[in-house]
Design an enzyme around this catalytic site. Sequence first.
Site, PDB file in Angstrom:
ATOM      1  N   LEU A   1     -20.554 -32.028  19.766  1.00 21.22           N
ATOM      2  CA  LEU A   1     -21.845 -31.342  19.861  1.00 21.22           C
ATOM      3  C   LEU A   1     -22.999 -32.336  19.789  1.00 21.22           C
ATOM      4  O   LEU A   1     -23.843 -32.384  20.677  1.00 21.22           O
ATOM      5  CB  LEU A   1     -21.972 -30.295  18.741  1.00 21.22           C
ATOM      6  CG  LEU A   1     -23.274 -29.501  18.720  1.00 21.22           C
ATOM      7  CD1 LEU A   1     -23.441 -28.677  19.992  1.00 21.22           C
ATOM      8  CD2 LEU A   1     -23.349 -28.600  17.483  1.00 21.22           C
TER       9      LEU A   1
ATOM     10  N   CYS B   1     -19.202 -22.570  14.244  1.00 22.49           N
ATOM     11  CA  CYS B   1     -18.244 -23.595  13.823  1.00 22.49           C
ATOM     12  C   CYS B   1     -18.848 -24.489  12.744  1.00 22.49           C
ATOM     13  O   CYS B   1     -18.175 -24.837  11.757  1.00 22.49           O
ATOM     14  CB  CYS B   1     -17.814 -24.433  15.025  1.00 22.49           C
ATOM     15  SG  CYS B   1     -17.070 -23.500  16.376  1.00 22.49           S
TER      16      CYS B   1
ATOM     17  N   ILE C   1     -18.776 -38.665  16.474  1.00 22.94           N
ATOM     18  CA  ILE C   1     -17.716 -37.670  16.563  1.00 22.94           C
ATOM     19  C   ILE C   1     -16.503 -38.107  15.735  1.00 22.94           C
ATOM     20  O   ILE C   1     -15.764 -39.025  16.126  1.00 22.94           O
ATOM     21  CB  ILE C   1     -17.306 -37.421  18.027  1.00 22.94           C
ATOM     22  CG1 ILE C   1     -18.549 -37.163  18.896  1.00 22.94           C
ATOM     23  CG2 ILE C   1     -16.314 -36.278  18.103  1.00 22.94           C
ATOM     24  CD1 ILE C   1     -19.391 -35.985  18.454  1.00 22.94           C
TER      25      ILE C   1
ATOM     26  N   GLU D   1     -23.540 -32.059   9.645  1.00 23.24           N
ATOM     27  CA  GLU D   1     -23.453 -30.598   9.537  1.00 23.24           C
ATOM     28  C   GLU D   1     -24.773 -29.986   9.060  1.00 23.24           C
ATOM     29  O   GLU D   1     -24.817 -29.068   8.254  1.00 23.24           O
ATOM     30  CB  GLU D   1     -22.321 -30.158   8.591  1.00 23.24           C
ATOM     31  CG  GLU D   1     -21.012 -30.897   8.738  1.00 23.24           C
ATOM     32  CD  GLU D   1     -20.358 -30.738  10.093  1.00 23.24           C
ATOM     33  OE1 GLU D   1     -20.931 -30.065  10.952  1.00 23.24           O
ATOM     34  OE2 GLU D   1     -19.276 -31.308  10.290  1.00 23.24           O
TER      35      GLU D   1
ATOM     36  N   PHE E   1     -14.699 -32.512  17.806  1.00 25.02           N
ATOM     37  CA  PHE E   1     -15.699 -31.508  18.138  1.00 25.02           C
ATOM     38  C   PHE E   1     -16.944 -32.215  18.643  1.00 25.02           C
ATOM     39  O   PHE E   1     -17.594 -32.950  17.886  1.00 25.02           O
ATOM     40  CB  PHE E   1     -16.005 -30.697  16.872  1.00 25.02           C
ATOM     41  CG  PHE E   1     -16.916 -29.521  17.054  1.00 25.02           C
ATOM     42  CD1 PHE E   1     -16.414 -28.287  17.440  1.00 25.02           C
ATOM     43  CD2 PHE E   1     -18.270 -29.632  16.793  1.00 25.02           C
ATOM     44  CE1 PHE E   1     -17.251 -27.181  17.568  1.00 25.02           C
ATOM     45  CE2 PHE E   1     -19.117 -28.542  16.911  1.00 25.02           C
ATOM     46  CZ  PHE E   1     -18.603 -27.307  17.301  1.00 25.02           C
TER      47      PHE E   1
END
Length: 398
Positions: free
Chosen positions: A137, A251, A169, A376, A135
């Site tokens: 970002l 997400c 990542i 996160e 993912f």
Amino acid sequence: MSTVQTPDQILGIDSVFSKEDREFAGVLRKWLDENVRDKIGDYYLEGTIPARELAEGLGELGVLGMHLEGYGCAGTTATQYGLACRELEAIDSGLRSLVSVQGSLAMFAIHHWGSEDQKNEWLPQMAAGKAIGCFGLTEPDVGSDPAGMKTTAKKDGSDWVLNGAKMWITNSPVSDVMVVWAKTEELDDKGKNIVRGFVIPTNTPGVEVPKIQRKLSLRASITGEIVLDNVRLPESAMLPKAKGLRGPLSCLSEARFGIVFGVTGAARDALQSAIEYTGTRIQFERPLSSFQITQQKLAKALGQYSQITLLAKHIGELKDTVGVRPEQISLGKMVTVDTAMNICRDLRALFGGSGITSEYPPLRHAINLETVLTYEGTHEVHQLTLGRAMTGINAFAN
């Protein structure tokens, strides 16, 4: 001598979970004990993990994307997924990260925001552990403010051309597919570039995924970059239902939920290992566990572990019934990660010199949780999120 009880037995923690949830967690714990536990210290020291082998094994158990419906996914409750994260992180945060990124970030993005073709192509493979996802970002200069991303996606005829770089990542060097977020030239009603997501096979020309080396934390996890150099994609690569930052942020909220539960596993493992070690370590002709200061430390850790486990259970129940709000997830992550990290740090001292080796888990867990505290959503970002919820004032704004 009184009967020795585990951390879960004293408060009867397991009684707050359903029989089905407990049985699934038990099956996963047994598999992890048999296949990973004895090797995890070496994986950590070597800075690697056999991601493909483990992904296939976890896929056979139905763990990958287990909380999603259809397309080869098990469709379990959020709480059962949380308990799976708890067992995974009791082994190592890196293992839980492998599963969390696969299921709650890459798979969730495709499942929630993707086309039927994208779902049918990727989700069954990923659920089985035959394909690994990542993912994209976070960027080298953009972390907590995703609106500041520099990766671009420009239309060229019917194609999209992506340029930019993503950093930190999980799974990227071993991935088969990546979900990457980029700014397009399309503007929203405030004149800002709209963010879109793209499903990109890792072998696409122009994609590079170099591994990040020299990590001091989360070493049993393969972390890399995503470098995009004029990566040409068809229109069908775009996630059609995701428009704006709501896509990637949804997400992240999914992944944070797994963390809320997961870190309780690290705390439980540190506490159980400390109970066992101090019960067999002899000092001054008596077990280390017979000293008042040792028991004080163990009792404090038990109280903290019980509190965060019940908090995780409550958030899981909300998610399974009325739904969970972002500030509730922020509260969960802020409290559980910080508390679990402090439990592991405090208990490490009971092991003396042995506590700084890979033979015993508390220090490894504590060091890993330094990373979990950051990703996160950093600890500070969650504090500001909760501050905004309580005061109505947005401290993120100038």
